[in-house]
Design an enzyme around this catalytic site. Structure first.
Site, mmCIF file in Angstrom:
data_model
loop_
_atom_site.group_PDB
_atom_site.id
_atom_site.type_symbol
_atom_site.label_atom_id
_atom_site.label_comp_id
_atom_site.label_asym_id
_atom_site.label_seq_id
_atom_site.Cartn_x
_atom_site.Cartn_y
_atom_site.Cartn_z
ATOM 1 C CG ASP A 28 -8.956 3.437 -0.216
ATOM 2 O OD1 ASP A 28 -9.526 3.265 0.882
ATOM 3 O OD2 ASP A 28 -7.719 3.429 -0.352
ATOM 4 C CD GLU A 34 -1.976 2.660 -3.514
ATOM 5 O OE1 GLU A 34 -2.009 3.508 -4.447
ATOM 6 O OE2 GLU A 34 -1.778 2.951 -2.337
ATOM 7 C CG ASP A 72 -1.996 1.013 1.178
ATOM 8 O OD1 ASP A 72 -2.727 1.042 0.172
ATOM 9 O OD2 ASP A 72 -2.127 1.791 2.137
#
Length: 504
Positions: free
Chosen positions: A405, A353, A306
């Protein structure tokens, strides 16, 4: 079976994004029981080769899996009562009067109280009745090399939180907050029973997760895990290694993590996590990060990193600032960190990501370490010829209709500005009806090596099914789908799509 990050691999993959908490079931939260096995059966029938989850660690404030109490421990809320019953680790009377939980979302406070009581009953039952094989299995787990770097700290941390009313570690008496040897030894002695309970809980989690991994592997499904770049301030990680974080003398961060204003928020996102002392981590060869990746490879076959751009440069915000607007970019560890991880662990099955404000340096870092990046189809219609549109993809890409998200595909289209809806309709040759299916078809038929679809889009759900709203601290992470929602018809459609797009 090769993975989606294997060097030179030309195999194409289809996958699904679903956190276990979103599974149906009678115990108030999705868990590692029969509903998960049924989901894996469905995913295999749909031609899925990847199951992506969010972080599986114990959640803290806000129930966010991206703000966990430990980067190494497993989440007790995911432990299946059903599995405990089957193994004789829970007496049946405990589930005769299960509270009435909502089916469509997780009531985290109610579930946490129920699960804590259930696990304590299970532990008492184990202590009183367990046979020698189970007792040896627990002892072997506690003594195993894989637990030596974190289990002692985690179990004492949780035992102290239990005794001190869940107070933040930085508010504990100074001798405990600073881990003075005499205070630590006294606490370990006084809290020995609670520490053993916490060991038992972690043994249960990893025992059940190992069965989940075996079930996925037997169905030809790889698990993609998720490692947040940062850890929570009130975590065993920071308490046990405070010297590795930028904290003041009281244990509070003077500067915190976040991102500047972007697609998700006009004021940016002030996450509040403490930032690393990368200079000190470099001195010992990034040992803490190596162990963190090693631990996550126990949970998953592939790891999504992430906020990958934070390894190149990160956004530093003064802790006194209420938003993320007034921050600055600071260089991160870059290639040196990934060389250290690669030397220690060999090939690194990672996905980057790489969303948000991405510089050429970030692209260069990702390409140098040879891992795919991400593209989000929803982002593709805010500009003409966007890099998030399938005709612009590089094959070394994991393509999504949306992520945890984002809004769902249907919710995004309903609320998108008129120009974005027009561009999407033109691109797909669609009138916008059931927009999720043109979007699913687009990522499947793209050149991206891996195409992943959130379960909400497969179910054709709107904004009511959104998992997370970045920047909001309430009502996130709780969505669940109803039993029977994933049908054989949807599986057949997806399997046919995987077949014609070379992903079967």
């Amino acid at each position: 079976m090769t993975g989606p990050t294997s060097a030179g691999n030309c195999e194409r993959f289809a996958g699904i994004l679903l956190h276990p908490t979103s599974l149906p079931g009678r115990y108030g939260i999705g868990d590692l029981g029969d509903e998960l096995t049924a989901f894996l059966d469905w995913a295999a029938s749909a031609g899925m080769k990847i199951w992506q989850v969010l972080p599986l660690n114990p959640t803290g404030f806000g129930n966010s899996p991206y703000g966990c109490l430990s980067s190494f421990a497993g989440n007790p809320l995911l432990i299946s009562p059903q599995r405990l019953l089957h193994e004789g680790l829970l007496p049946y009377h405990v589930i005769e009067n299960v509270p009435s939980f909502p089916d469509d979302h997780v009531d985290f406070d109610a579930v946490a109280a129920f699960k804590d009581n259930l696990l304590r009953v299970s532990f008492a039952h184990f202590e009183a009745t367990a046979h020698d094989d189970l007792r040896r299995a627990l002892a072997d787990f506690v003594a195993a090399d894989a637990q030596q770097g974190w289990l002692d700290d985690w179990t004492l941390f949780m035992a102290l939180k239990q005794r001190l009313g869940d107070a933040k570690w930085s508010g504990w008496e100074p001798s405990l907050a600073r881990r003075a040897p005499e205070a630590m030894a006294l606490a370990r002695n006084e809290l020995a029973d609670e520490i053993r309970f916490q060991q038992y809980v972690q043994w249960l989690f990893f025992r059940q997760w190992r069965a989940v991994r075996d079930a996925a592997r037997s169905r030809g499904i790889l698990i993609m895990g998720d490692v947040p770049i940062y850890v929570a301030e009130d975590s065993a990680d920071v308490w046990a290694a405070r010297e590795l974080f930028q904290l003041d003398e009281n244990g509070a961060p003077a500067i915190v993590a976040g991102v500047p204003p972007d697609y998700f928020s006009a004021t940016g996102q002030r996450w509040g996590n403490p930032l690393y002392r990368w200079d000190l981590m470099r001195e010992d060869g990034y040992r803490w990060w190596i162990e963190r990746i090693r631990a996550n490879l126990r949970l998953a076959d592939v790891i999504r990193l992430d906020h990958f751009r934070g390894f190149s440069a990160y956004w530093e915000i003064p802790a006194t600032e209420p938003t993320a607007i007034h921050g600055r970019w600071v260089p991160g560890p870059g290639l040196e960190l990934f060389k250290a991880i690669g030397t220690a662990l060999g090939g690194i099955p990672l996905v980057a990501e790489d969303l948000g404000f991405i510089t050429q340096e970030v692209h260069d870092l990702r390409r140098t370490i040879g891992v795919p990046g991400m593209k989000i189809l929803q982002f593709g219609f805010s500009e003409i010829d966007s890099p998030h549109l399938p005709h612009r993809y590089d094959p070394a890409t994991v393509a999504y209709t949306g992520t945890h998200d984002n809004d769902t595909a249907r919710g995004w289209f309903a609320s998108a500005p008129a120009p974005e809806r027009y561009y999407a309709q033109t691109y797909f040759g669609s009138d916008g009806t059931a927009i999720e299916w043109p979007m699913i078809r687009a990522v499947y038929t793209s050149v991206a090596q891996t195409a992943i679809v959130p379960v909400q889009d497969i179910l054709g759900l709107g904004s009511e099914a959104r998992m997370n709203r970045p920047g909001n601290s309430k009502d996130n992470w709780s969505w669940r789908y109803p039993a029977g929602a994933l049908t054989s018809g949807a599986a057949e459609t997806l399997r046919s799509l995987a077949e014609v797009s070379g992903r079967l």
